[in-house]
Design an enzyme around this catalytic site. Structure first.
Site, mmCIF file in Angstrom:
data_model
loop_
_atom_site.group_PDB
_atom_site.id
_atom_site.type_symbol
_atom_site.label_atom_id
_atom_site.label_comp_id
_atom_site.label_asym_id
_atom_site.label_seq_id
_atom_site.Cartn_x
_atom_site.Cartn_y
_atom_site.Cartn_z
ATOM 1 C CE LYS A 88 -3.953 0.339 0.468
ATOM 2 N NZ LYS A 88 -4.997 0.415 -0.579
ATOM 3 C CG HIS B 144 -10.703 -3.893 -2.875
ATOM 4 N ND1 HIS B 144 -11.778 -3.561 -2.071
ATOM 5 C CD2 HIS B 144 -9.725 -3.039 -2.535
ATOM 6 C CE1 HIS B 144 -11.453 -2.546 -1.300
ATOM 7 N NE2 HIS B 144 -10.213 -2.207 -1.550
ATOM 8 C CB SER B 145 -8.837 -7.267 0.900
ATOM 9 O OG SER B 145 -8.869 -7.289 2.307
#
Length: 430
Positions: free
Chosen positions: A201, A328-329
């Site tokens: 990220k 996606h999470s």
């Protein structure tokens, strides 16, 4: 075989569980993550489970819909959608306050309210006919679904007395604010779970620093596919430069810049695929997003695409246009992991390992037996329905967390500004 059961009661329970101080382009995670657990009860102990966001605006819509589901046949998911639409009416544009899953729209709001109830219906269907949800989605195409390590720049702990840590003990990962810290985090996570791909990220440090981190990860993990997701923190020009500098390093670059137009500009010259969970986030976005070739991979998320069957439909559309598929999470519990695993087990189009936040929950869950991640994958359950069971005591504890934690909406930016009053969420920032 019980095939005529109907929903007697729909129960929505908001929960909160500890969340580490994970950094992103919007700010930093609060000490408690919010979710809502859905139970569709049909009597005789038959319960279908779903999981979704726990923010107050979304929770209000879930609670409005729940009473309207009494008498619903779990096999009538078209009827479920009609009931959801009838209740919501014009109340269909609730914002994504933290801004990490793209813009809101009436269609997207309807689909994200529908989703957990649809998952719970599929869970019930599987239990009623004695088959796993994967079979209801077309059958198993893989016995294990691969997941990716999900790395974050993070603080060592929440500042001051901002709670949460006592619920899971000492944070095993510690601070990660430079390449060495991220590599150490990756090694611990891959050693623990066996992940075979890695996602970082980004959007937290200046782009050159994050490129340096990707290079450090490549040196430490020469055989692991790598991904970088700055959550639209960069301009088109910066995105182009980073894409060029990471040629040969990244499996894909996710949402480097805002908007379909910006992504399309970057995609035209990028040496790797661009992925998204921010610009193609509802059926309304597909025609222009795909026509402009703004993305090469869609990170499908059943929580806002309308459930498992509609996400499978999305994957089929992606196949038609030559677009790759991952998942996606967001911060989630075991019900969501089970739903994602059944979906991934039935998707021929799943071309990349899925994201998951499961390691960041440090074992906290509402299930009696959470699904384990082994060698980077989760085995698709063969038991009927989702193949999971709710732990009522754990649910009660996490609901008590919700009642006492005081957080009712996720707001990464506001939480960051408690410690840095000058902080502003800017997209793009660099």
């Amino acid at each position: 075989m019980r095939v005529r059961e109907t929903v007697r009661e729909a129960v929505v329970t908001p929960v909160a569980f500890p969340d580490p101080p994970l950094l992103n382009s919007a700010g930093v995670h609060q000490p408690w993550a919010l979710r809502a657990v859905i139970e569709l009860r049909c009597g005789d102990g038959l319960v279908g489970l779903g999981e979704t966001y726990g923010d107050s605006a979304h929770l209000r819509l879930l609670r409005a819909v729940a009473p309207a589901l009494t008498g619903l046949d779990p096999f009538d998911t078209h009827g479920l959608l009609r009931r959801v639409r009838a209740v919501l009416g014009d109340d269909t544009d609730t914002p994504d306050r933290h801004g990490l899953t793209g813009g809101s729209s009436p269609q997207k709001t309807t689909l994200r309210v529908l989703s957990p109830f649809e998952v719970a219906c599929l869970d019930l269907q599987g239990q009623l006919i004695g088959r796993p949800v994967t079979d209801l989605l077309g059958g198993k195409v893989r016995g294990e679904v691969p997941y990716s390590a999900y790395l974050f720049h993070k603080w060592a702990a929440h500042p001051g007395a901002d709670a949460g840590e006592e619920a899971y003990g000492e944070d095993p990962y510690g601070e990660a604010l430079d390449p060495d810290g991220i590599v150490a985090q990756a090694k611990r996570m891959t050693d623990t779970y066996g992940f075979r791909s890695i996602k970082l990220k980004g959007g937290v440090l200046p782009p050159d620093r994050e490129v340096e981190t990707i290079r450090a990860l490549r040196a430490a993990f020469p055989d692991h596919p790598l991904r970088l997701d700055p959550n639209a923190a960069w301009t088109v020009e910066t995105s182009r430069r980073v894409a060029a500098e990471t040629e040969g390093l990244l499996e894909y670059l996710e949402d480097p810049t805002p908007g379909i137009d910006g992504m399309a500009e970057v995609a035209r010259g990028a040496p790797m695929a661009l992925a998204t969970n921010m610009v193609v986030v509802s059926p309304d976005d597909i025609p222009r997003g795909f026509a402009e070739r703004s993305v090469g991979v869609v990170l499908a998320d059943h929580h806002y695409w309308g459930g498992l069957r509609r996400t499978a439909e999305l994957a089929g559309i992606c196949r038609t246009f030559g677009i790759g598929v991952s998942m996606h999470s967001n911060s989630h519990l075991g019900i969501s992991l089970a739903a994602m695993t059944h979906l991934g087990g039935a998707l021929p189009e799943l071309s990349y390992a899925a994201d998951t936040h499961t390691p960041w929950q440090y074992g906290v869950d509402v299930l009696t037996e959470p699904l384990p991640i082994t060698d980077g994958s989760v085995a698709v359950p063969d038991r009927p329905g989702l193949g999971i069971s709710l732990d009522p005591d754990a649910l009660a504890r996490l609901h008590e967390n919700y009642l006492r934690c005081g957080i009712r909406d996720r707001d990464d930016t506001a939480y960051m500004r408690r410690f840095d009053p000058s902080y502003r969420k800017r997209r793009p920032r660099w």
